[in-house]
Design a protein around this motif. Structure first.
Motif, PDB file in Angstrom:
ATOM      1  N   SER A 112      68.528  44.538 110.882  1.00 51.09           N
ATOM      2  CA  SER A 112      67.094  44.820 111.000  1.00 51.09           C
ATOM      3  C   SER A 112      66.324  43.516 111.163  1.00 51.09           C
ATOM      4  O   SER A 112      66.605  42.531 110.497  1.00 51.09           O
ATOM      5  N   SER A 113      65.396  43.539 112.098  1.00 49.39           N
ATOM      6  CA  SER A 113      64.511  42.405 112.381  1.00 49.39           C
ATOM      7  C   SER A 113      63.126  42.852 111.925  1.00 49.39           C
ATOM      8  O   SER A 113      62.429  43.573 112.629  1.00 49.39           O
ATOM      9  N   SER A 114      62.723  42.417 110.731  1.00 50.02           N
ATOM     10  CA  SER A 114      61.637  43.111 110.046  1.00 50.02           C
ATOM     11  C   SER A 114      60.483  42.205 109.622  1.00 50.02           C
ATOM     12  O   SER A 114      60.684  41.204 108.941  1.00 50.02           O
ATOM     13  N   THR A 152      70.592  54.038 106.117  1.00 50.92           N
ATOM     14  CA  THR A 152      71.965  53.690 106.455  1.00 50.92           C
ATOM     15  C   THR A 152      72.943  54.406 105.529  1.00 50.92           C
ATOM     16  O   THR A 152      72.566  54.896 104.460  1.00 50.92           O
ATOM     17  N   ARG A 153      74.212  54.447 105.938  1.00 47.88           N
ATOM     18  CA  ARG A 153      75.257  54.985 105.072  1.00 47.88           C
ATOM     19  C   ARG A 153      75.485  54.032 103.900  1.00 47.88           C
ATOM     20  O   ARG A 153      75.272  52.818 104.019  1.00 47.88           O
ATOM     21  N   HIS A 199      74.462  46.203 106.269  1.00 47.81           N
ATOM     22  CA  HIS A 199      73.069  46.081 106.725  1.00 47.81           C
ATOM     23  C   HIS A 199      72.588  44.665 106.428  1.00 47.81           C
ATOM     24  O   HIS A 199      72.389  44.277 105.275  1.00 47.81           O
ATOM     25  N   LEU A 200      72.396  43.896 107.489  1.00 54.93           N
ATOM     26  CA  LEU A 200      71.862  42.534 107.415  1.00 54.93           C
ATOM     27  C   LEU A 200      70.405  42.576 107.853  1.00 54.93           C
ATOM     28  O   LEU A 200      70.083  43.136 108.903  1.00 54.93           O
ATOM     29  N   HIS A 230      65.676  46.777  98.502  1.00 55.89           N
ATOM     30  CA  HIS A 230      67.051  46.550  98.068  1.00 55.89           C
ATOM     31  C   HIS A 230      68.056  47.331  98.914  1.00 55.89           C
ATOM     32  O   HIS A 230      69.226  47.426  98.547  1.00 55.89           O
ATOM     33  N   GLY A 231      67.605  47.850 100.050  1.00 49.95           N
ATOM     34  CA  GLY A 231      68.515  48.540 100.950  1.00 49.95           C
ATOM     35  C   GLY A 231      69.492  47.611 101.661  1.00 49.95           C
ATOM     36  O   GLY A 231      70.701  47.871 101.675  1.00 49.95           O
TER      37      GLY A 231
END
Length: 411
Positions: A126-128, A137-138, A143-144, A192-193
């Motif tokens: 993700s570019s956030s 997400t699973r 997840h970066l 915290h995802g």
């Protein structure tokens, strides 16, 4: 990650190998496994700093697909920077004339980002700067998250944005304040995802720690050094370049140069403040509007210095100016502190940092620069920009993704 193929596990092993492995070998090692990467980006209204980061990530992972709330990128930009990259936009992207008011739909964006189904991909990046991090997400899916900024208008700059929008405590103002409160709740819950967070500057890293209570490694955005012309012989003008939004503080730069009529200032960019800024500028200040990339680079490269009065999370335009050999005169907060080698504090200074967002402080910085201009060389500026190269960014992203994958393998 229990379902990874053997080839993928072998790739992780190679990525976690000796530190001296050449950076050119690392991209080959990762792309050889044909990984499917979902790259989630807040929105693509035009091609600026965040979209340059997005383009570099897509180039690094040939099988990447982009998920974004709003996609307004022109076809020529897609062809140049996102060739063969699939884009998936939200349902709101099809609303009539949405390009005019998409920012006002911020209260819907948490819901919209959660409607993207990325669960079939090997990993998510993700570019956030706001919402992308909240994609669902699973539990076993790496997840970066590359953080451009926590949501500016929901946290430390809420009151500034409300003031600019003339939103007090009337019915409309109270509604907006409540929606921002709800947005902060969602933002904190989703913080915290991601398995791992990267910050684009030391300033953003500190904000991540304060707001979310998470640690993040700093990875500077990529600067395309080869695209940026180095000019040692400068013309007799200053330049400021940005989207003309209130937080960029172009108004402060104009006010200062209004009181320095013997100094020329060129302003590059357009935005919601274009009309009001033009109205306040005197004859020594010229507006170019939007410039094609080649003309933009040439204008920045020939300037005696770039002046910037805002507080940027990083400020890729500032780093690009350094690559052109152009010194910086910038407000000493935010990403500028990572970019500028300040005069008086280093052997090879590349600019001046001023302490306060005031006309007097900026004028004093311009005068200090002119008094010491020979000490701030274009060659030092160009050498300083090497710290922000695309190759360095690629290596950092690959290492971070390998670490994220390893977290799931070890579980």
């Amino acid at each position: 990650m229990h379902h990874l193929r053997r080839a993928e596990l072998a790739t992780i092993t190679r990525l976690r190998g000796p530190r001296r492995r050449a950076s050119s070998e690392l991209p080959l090692a990762l792309t050889a496994r044909n990984a499917k990467i979902a790259v989630v980006h807040d929105w693509c209204p035009n091609f600026r700093g965040g979209e340059r980061v997005l383009a570099r990530i897509c180039k690094l992972f040939p099988n990447a697909e982009v998920f974004t709330l709003f996609d307004f990128l022109p076809k020529d930009v897609k062809q140049q920077y996102f060739e063969d990259v699939a884009f998936h936009a939200s349902a709101a992207n099809r609303l009539p004339l949405v390009q005019r008011y998409y920012r006002s739909l911020f209260f819907l964006c948490p819901f919209l980002i959660e409607q993207f189904d990325v669960t079939g991909y090997d990993a998510v990046i993700s570019s956030s700067a706001a919402f992308a991090r909240g994609v669902l997400t699973r539990p076993d899916q790496p997840h970066l998250c590359y953080v451009h900024s926590p949501i500016r208008y929901a946290w430390d700059e809420q009151f500034s944005y409300l003031e600019q929008g003339h939103l007090g405590f009337g019915p409309k103002g109270l509604l907006f304040r409540y929606m921002l409160h709800k947005l902060r709740t969602w933002d904190t819950r989703t913080a915290h995802g991601p398995d791992l967070m990267l910050a684009n500057s030391s300033y953003v890293r500190s904000r991540i720690g304060r707001i979310y209570g998470r640690q993040a490694e700093v990875v500077y955005p990529p600067v395309a050094l080869d695209e940026l012309e180095f000019v040692a012989g400068k013309d007799d003008y200053y330049v400021t370049a940005s989207f003309l939004a209130p937080y960029k503080r172009t108004d402060l730069v104009i006010q200062a140069f209004n009181e320095m009529p013997d100094r020329r200032l060129v302003i590059v960019g357009e935005g919601q403040q274009s009309q009001s800024l033009r109205a306040m500028a005197r004859s020594n200040i010229v507006f170019t509007g939007y410039l094609p990339r080649r003309d933009y680079v040439r204008t920045v490269a020939k300037a005696k210095a770039m002046v910037f009065g805002g507080c940027e999370d990083f400020g890729i335009a500032l780093a690009e100016a350094q690559a052109c050999g152009t010194p910086l005169i910038a407000f000493g907060r935010g990403g500028a502190c990572d970019i500028v080698q300040p005069f008086g504090e280093t052997e090879d200074p590349t600019g001046i940092l001023f302490e306060r967002q005031s006309m007097a402080s900026l004028k004093a910085a311009v005068e200090l620069f002119e008094e010491n201009q020979p000490a701030i060389t274009p060659q030092a500026c160009r050498a300083n920009a090497a710290r922000f190269s695309e190759e360095r960014f690629d290596l950092a992203i690959l290492k971070a993704l390998a670490a994220t994958l390893a977290m799931h393998v070890s579980r």
